[in-house]
Design an enzyme around this catalytic site. Structure first.
Site, short mmCIF file in Angstrom:
data_model
loop_
_atom_site.label_atom_id
_atom_site.label_comp_id
_atom_site.label_asym_id
_atom_site.label_seq_id
_atom_site.Cartn_x
_atom_site.Cartn_y
_atom_site.Cartn_z
CE LYS A 1 -31.64 -31.02 -106.41
NZ LYS A 1 -30.52 -30.95 -107.11
CE LYS B 1 -30.45 -40.38 -108.46
NZ LYS B 1 -29.10 -40.47 -108.94
CE LYS C 1 -24.12 -33.54 -102.83
NZ LYS C 1 -23.39 -34.47 -103.83
#
Length: 367
Positions: free
Chosen positions: A228, A231, A119
């Protein structure tokens, strides 16, 4: 708590998409209904985790409420006393136990967490030019300046979420298994030092064996079906959100990436786009109450040569699913949700505070 505990939750920020719904929320609701006779089901809304990465804080409260409403629209039985629906932030013991656990956690342990590294890397990729990215020192300076401590040590808060309630089973995806192993490590470390403070969750292998297929299929992005559905997709073209207009979702399906082979087959490696659409079609049919398996859907459409016709079938049924789900969402009883949250939070505060007091006593904060 009177029965063994299963604990699970879905982060409460941004719009929830059909990948979240079919891959997490619906399997959680189904699991809760099937296992609540033998387990206490702690279904919590991890709202404190929601801003480990930057968000629009003006929308967070509504997102938390939406999370509870979506569970209800997905069929969560609010009158089941063995199912506890609660907000993490309404149980102060989560934050205090996390601080205590922080003080027994090594900096190196958190530095090795792959989710933090991944991240952080995505964050600096979005903030820096290609020339700047080649300067490793500048990249790390950007992380140190802009990436929060909350993102760095949120596995400790996750451990507190689990250990406060003596949860044995925690359904996690592959990206969270490292955090579950850390939870086991910190629990065992504290138990060795202070005695039997915590129930240690089952190892990852036993978790997967216990939950089996409860964790659902991983729906892929419509534009890039090798990753995948997420968001964080800035364009939104590859993601179908639960709040999308049905016709907008219809257009996204019709524009989905396929291949040049010209024949419908389930082949994740060579035809990921078509395979993804076959899975989506199966899931929306199951949600509509149809007794159909992925194998049956594959058998029905294998060999079909007109991709446009196949996409239209999927698009029509996805649009119908969204229309039906949005009608269920609009019909949820808001007062029933509020009553459930408040009663669960009263009960969970009692359980969490008992665990916290035991830990506080062990570390010398209480007699």
């Amino acid at each position: 708590m009177s029965k063994p505990v299963i604990l699970t939750g879905v982060r409460a920020n941004n719009d929830i998409h059909i990948g979240n719904y079919f891959g997490a929320i619906l399997p959680i609701v189904d699991m809760a209904k099937r296992r609540s006779a033998d387990f206490d089901i702690n279904l919590f809304i991890p709202d404190l985790h929601s801003f480990t990465t930057p968000i629009d804080h003006s929308k967070l409260y509504d997102s938390i409420r939406s999370n509870a409403r979506i569970y209800t629209a997905a069929g969560l039985p609010l009158d089941n006393q063995a199912i506890h629906l609660y907000r993490q932030s309404r149980i102060p013991a989560h934050s205090e136990l996390a601080w205590i656990l922080d003080c027994f956690t090594g900096f190196g342990e958190m530095s090795r967490m792959t989710q933090f590294k991944d991240k952080s890397r995505k964050f600096i990729d979005s903030k820096m030019s290609e020339d700047e990215l080649t300067n490793e020192q500048k990249a790390w300076d950007t992380i140190h300046t802009n990436v929060s401590v909350g993102l760095f040590n949120y596995p400790v808060l996750m451990a507190a979420d689990i250990l406060l309630y003596s949860a044995s089973y925690v359904p996690v995806g592959d990206d969270q298994t490292q955090h579950l192993e850390f939870t086991r490590d910190i629990a065992e470390r504290m138990n060795r030092k202070f005695g039997d403070l915590f129930v240690v969750p089952k190892p990852v292998a036993q978790q997967h064996q216990f939950f089996g297929n409860d964790q659902g299929l991983r729906i892929k992005d419509l534009v890039n079906p090798t990753k995948k559905m997420s968001k964080s997709d800035d364009s939104g073209k590859g993601v179908i959100f639960l709040g999308d207009e049905p016709q907008a979702a219809h257009k996204k399906i019709m524009s989905a990436t396929t291949d040049s082979l010209g024949k419908v087959q389930y082949d994740r490696e060579n035809q990921p786009g078509i395979s993804n659409l076959l899975e989506i079609l199966t899931l929306v049919r199951q949600d509509a109450g149809k007794d159909v398996s992925l194998e049956q859907t594959i058998s029905q459409y294998t060999g079909m040569e007109r991709y446009g016709d196949f996409k239209r079938i999927v698009a029509d049924e996805v649009a119908e699913f969204l229309a039906n789900f949005q009608a269920r969402l609009a019909a949820v009883d808001e007062q029933a949700i509020e009553d459930k949250l408040e009663s669960s939070e009263r009960d969970m505060n009692l359980v969490a505070n008992e665990t916290l007091h035991r830990v506080q006593t062990a570390v010398g904060l209480r007699r």
